[in-house]
Design a protein around this motif. Sequence first.
Motif, PDB file in Angstrom:
ATOM      1  N   VAL A 308      29.480 -77.910  46.150  1.00 33.44           N
ATOM      2  CA  VAL A 308      29.069 -76.505  46.092  1.00 33.44           C
ATOM      3  C   VAL A 308      29.949 -75.786  45.069  1.00 33.44           C
ATOM      4  O   VAL A 308      31.173 -75.945  45.063  1.00 33.44           O
ATOM      5  N   ILE A 309      29.315 -75.030  44.197  1.00 35.39           N
ATOM      6  CA  ILE A 309      30.041 -74.188  43.236  1.00 35.39           C
ATOM      7  C   ILE A 309      29.480 -72.776  43.348  1.00 35.39           C
ATOM      8  O   ILE A 309      28.271 -72.563  43.115  1.00 35.39           O
ATOM      9  N   ASN A 310      30.349 -71.821  43.692  1.00 33.15           N
ATOM     10  CA  ASN A 310      29.940 -70.412  43.818  1.00 33.15           C
ATOM     11  C   ASN A 310      28.704 -70.262  44.718  1.00 33.15           C
ATOM     12  O   ASN A 310      27.712 -69.603  44.355  1.00 33.15           O
ATOM     13  N   ASN A 311      28.772 -70.888  45.867  1.00 31.79           N
ATOM     14  CA  ASN A 311      27.696 -70.841  46.861  1.00 31.79           C
ATOM     15  C   ASN A 311      26.409 -71.526  46.397  1.00 31.79           C
ATOM     16  O   ASN A 311      25.376 -71.425  47.066  1.00 31.79           O
ATOM     17  N   LYS A 312      26.459 -72.206  45.276  1.00 32.92           N
ATOM     18  CA  LYS A 312      25.291 -72.906  44.775  1.00 32.92           C
ATOM     19  C   LYS A 312      25.422 -74.391  45.116  1.00 32.92           C
ATOM     20  O   LYS A 312      26.394 -75.046  44.749  1.00 32.92           O
ATOM     21  N   LEU A 313      24.426 -74.894  45.824  1.00 34.34           N
ATOM     22  CA  LEU A 313      24.427 -76.297  46.205  1.00 34.34           C
ATOM     23  C   LEU A 313      23.960 -77.144  45.035  1.00 34.34           C
ATOM     24  O   LEU A 313      22.924 -76.876  44.425  1.00 34.34           O
ATOM     25  N   LEU A 314      24.731 -78.189  44.706  1.00 31.00           N
ATOM     26  CA  LEU A 314      24.393 -79.089  43.610  1.00 31.00           C
ATOM     27  C   LEU A 314      23.698 -80.338  44.162  1.00 31.00           C
ATOM     28  O   LEU A 314      23.780 -80.635  45.354  1.00 31.00           O
ATOM     29  N   PRO A 315      23.004 -81.091  43.302  1.00 30.60           N
ATOM     30  CA  PRO A 315      22.370 -82.334  43.772  1.00 30.60           C
ATOM     31  C   PRO A 315      23.405 -83.307  44.338  1.00 30.60           C
ATOM     32  O   PRO A 315      24.522 -83.414  43.829  1.00 30.60           O
ATOM     33  N   PHE A 316      23.004 -84.027  45.374  1.00 29.95           N
ATOM     34  CA  PHE A 316      23.918 -85.007  45.971  1.00 29.95           C
ATOM     35  C   PHE A 316      23.114 -86.039  46.745  1.00 29.95           C
ATOM     36  O   PHE A 316      21.934 -85.835  47.068  1.00 29.95           O
ATOM     37  N   SER A 317      23.761 -87.158  47.040  1.00 27.76           N
ATOM     38  CA  SER A 317      23.191 -88.201  47.905  1.00 27.76           C
ATOM     39  C   SER A 317      24.241 -88.596  48.916  1.00 27.76           C
ATOM     40  O   SER A 317      25.398 -88.840  48.560  1.00 27.76           O
ATOM     41  N   ILE A 318      23.837 -88.658  50.164  1.00 29.92           N
ATOM     42  CA  ILE A 318      24.731 -89.105  51.235  1.00 29.92           C
ATOM     43  C   ILE A 318      24.259 -90.476  51.701  1.00 29.92           C
ATOM     44  O   ILE A 318      23.078 -90.656  52.022  1.00 29.92           O
ATOM     45  N   THR A 319      25.177 -91.437  51.737  1.00 25.68           N
ATOM     46  CA  THR A 319      24.831 -92.804  52.124  1.00 25.68           C
ATOM     47  C   THR A 319      25.698 -93.257  53.289  1.00 25.68           C
ATOM     48  O   THR A 319      26.919 -93.079  53.268  1.00 25.68           O
ATOM     49  N   PHE A 320      25.042 -93.835  54.278  1.00 28.69           N
ATOM     50  CA  PHE A 320      25.712 -94.510  55.387  1.00 28.69           C
ATOM     51  C   PHE A 320      25.374 -95.999  55.296  1.00 28.69           C
ATOM     52  O   PHE A 320      24.199 -96.365  55.230  1.00 28.69           O
ATOM     53  N   SER A 321      26.378 -96.838  55.295  1.00 29.37           N
ATOM     54  CA  SER A 321      26.192 -98.284  55.454  1.00 29.37           C
ATOM     55  C   SER A 321      26.722 -98.643  56.831  1.00 29.37           C
ATOM     56  O   SER A 321      27.886 -98.391  57.143  1.00 29.37           O
ATOM     57  N   TYR A 322      25.903 -99.265  57.675  1.00 36.77           N
ATOM     58  CA  TYR A 322      26.234 -99.346  59.097  1.00 36.77           C
ATOM     59  C   TYR A 322      25.430-100.464  59.753  1.00 36.77           C
ATOM     60  O   TYR A 322      24.543-101.087  59.148  1.00 36.77           O
ATOM     61  N   LEU A 323      25.700-100.687  61.018  1.00 33.65           N
ATOM     62  CA  LEU A 323      24.890-101.556  61.870  1.00 33.65           C
ATOM     63  C   LEU A 323      24.740-100.893  63.232  1.00 33.65           C
ATOM     64  O   LEU A 323      25.733-100.554  63.870  1.00 33.65           O
ATOM     65  N   ILE A 324      23.505-100.683  63.644  1.00 34.90           N
ATOM     66  CA  ILE A 324      23.199-100.132  64.962  1.00 34.90           C
ATOM     67  C   ILE A 324      22.237-101.085  65.640  1.00 34.90           C
ATOM     68  O   ILE A 324      21.257-101.533  65.030  1.00 34.90           O
ATOM     69  N   GLU A 325      22.482-101.388  66.898  1.00 35.17           N
ATOM     70  CA  GLU A 325      21.712-102.420  67.573  1.00 35.17           C
ATOM     71  C   GLU A 325      20.478-101.903  68.290  1.00 35.17           C
ATOM     72  O   GLU A 325      19.520-102.644  68.490  1.00 35.17           O
ATOM     73  N   GLU A 326      20.470-100.649  68.691  1.00 41.96           N
ATOM     74  CA  GLU A 326      19.351-100.182  69.507  1.00 41.96           C
ATOM     75  C   GLU A 326      19.054 -98.724  69.210  1.00 41.96           C
ATOM     76  O   GLU A 326      19.820 -98.015  68.534  1.00 41.96           O
ATOM     77  N   LEU A 327      17.907 -98.284  69.723  1.00 40.85           N
ATOM     78  CA  LEU A 327      17.466 -96.907  69.542  1.00 40.85           C
ATOM     79  C   LEU A 327      18.504 -95.936  70.116  1.00 40.85           C
ATOM     80  O   LEU A 327      19.007 -96.135  71.218  1.00 40.85           O
ATOM     81  N   GLN A 328      18.806 -94.901  69.341  1.00 43.80           N
ATOM     82  CA  GLN A 328      19.769 -93.892  69.808  1.00 43.80           C
ATOM     83  C   GLN A 328      19.168 -92.504  69.585  1.00 43.80           C
ATOM     84  O   GLN A 328      18.800 -92.151  68.460  1.00 43.80           O
ATOM     85  N   GLU A 329      19.096 -91.742  70.640  1.00 44.95           N
ATOM     86  CA  GLU A 329      18.440 -90.445  70.622  1.00 44.95           C
ATOM     87  C   GLU A 329      19.470 -89.322  70.656  1.00 44.95           C
ATOM     88  O   GLU A 329      20.488 -89.405  71.342  1.00 44.95           O
TER      89      GLU A 329
END
Length: 626
Positions: A308-329
Amino acid sequence: MIRFSWVLLLVFSLSLISCGDSSFLMTLSDSENALVIKTSIDNGVILDPDSGESIGISLEYDETVVVPARLEIAFLDQQGLQIGNSQVIEGDSLNKQLPSVSLASPSESQYSVRLRVFDNDDTMIKEEIVSFFYSRENLAIRGLTQYPNVFLPGGQGLIFIDADGSDSTWVRWSIDNEIIEEGYFEKYSEGFIWQAPMLEGVYGLRMELFPVEPMYSKNGTFPFTSPLRSELEVFVTASMGESDLMDLQPAESYSTNIHFKGLVVDEGTNLNKITTIGFPVIKKVDDKLGYYLKEGSGYSIEDNILPVINNKLLPFSITFSYLIEELQEDVYFLNIIGENSTLFSIKTDSSGILYSELFQLEREIISISDIYPEKYHEITLSVIPDNNSITFLWYGDGILISSDIYNNFVEIPEGNYKSFISAGNGFEGLLDEFGVYYRDENGQSNIDNNIFLRRSKRDYNPEKIIAAYGFDGISYDENNIPSSLLNSGNLNLDYKSSFQFLETDFKFSYLYIDLDFEEISEDTGIQISFPDNPEIDDIYINLEDISQFEDIRNYFEIEINADNGLLSVLSRGESIAEAVLVIHTPAIFQIVNNSEKSTTKVASLLVRREEKRVVKDMQLNLKTEL
């Protein structure tokens, strides 16, 4: 005068000692060193109680220094208590071959044989205690492996035992004969967590197996080693390469870049300080090494991790690398909150689908992903604010799953924010890597343009990938001004437009082209031209003429075989075009849309070389060699 008398007395006494018989100076230590007690077993040996093996004993000594008069032999139990009476050998019998000794009807446990030698004055000259074990277990060690391959100073890692043991088997870990940890075999079924020293170097780590827990003075050292042992050299260095840190690279493209490889630090440009919440445990599942999060554990950063620059949101990508075994709500992956409000979050809803929330002053923007996190190992959300609109692109394992575009996007509210990764009501699973991508290799503000490339490197040998296009970044014109968005993660080809994806002189005889389309017009094809040799006609392959893979819509695989002066184009083993080829003739490959009405949307394009033809199932993530 009294002080002088004491000095004279001391001098006189020393004179008598120096002039007297040398035996006057003989000490117990000299006698002990002149006597060696030997047994037929090593200290810590493991014996079979059914073998009937006895223990041989011998004495070696210098008669000019010491003359043993009596040998007492006793067996001790695991607690050091004597079993039965001592066996005594004395006099001339000590000069003969000493008898072997054995323990009658032993159980499976630790024992010791204690040997004491006395002189004619009944003074004990020397004592030896040799420990051994009786066991019927078939214990065996095949080796040790470590993750990661190199440890960071102060970082954690896992050492795995490849061995046969049981519930009663005892494991001891040591470095330079100093115990660092020990416990039952089952404790290390998921690896031994070793925290590396802060000092760089090579450390020799030893692992030993015992049939039962050995008893000795636990002062950090030990009097014997097990015959069942294995050693591993562990390298500790701060100069761990990016290839060892896996996927999210280069680090300078990330404002936040965390590899959960034993030392949780931010290697992104912001160098955020990370605070651990709860008790994440380092763990290896399949090919991923990370920290397992559960019961509210996670991490926090004392800042807003979005660019963020001067309250202006810039382009970005958020990445999670993970392992989950079952449905999580209703669980959080990321939550960025201020003192009284939430700015941004990624979480699952009551059905387990991942979605994001972005809050403005009087508006909440929700983007639903169609992603069930347990079905993927890497998720990426790319966010592109563009003038008055904002676009959300959701990727699962490198493939675009869904997208949203919202108009009338304005600045984000001011505030002091704090970022939480999982934590609180967070997800349960293994977290491998986390990153916030915000600029490309040219330093331009951008979303992650390596999403499809990462997937391709997981599916195939990276050395065999020639080109990988996922169209997952923002393109720039020659003046470094962002051009129009690649239409929600795809490459749009209008009428008579084309995209050149490869120029080659066929250095590699066998090439494979994988094409995946979001939408495809009736007259879209691959054109191969030879600009340096007009005698060779262009080759045009209409994709309508190629049989597609069953249950995989708009996915094509084309094989290029340039061997022995003949260029062959095949699809699923069937020849669809041929041309006589002059060796090393350059060729240009393009996707061309010849339709007058429809637009072709290219989702991804991969060029690779293989020894064997490979069929890739885009749904099941399987590869089958034909």
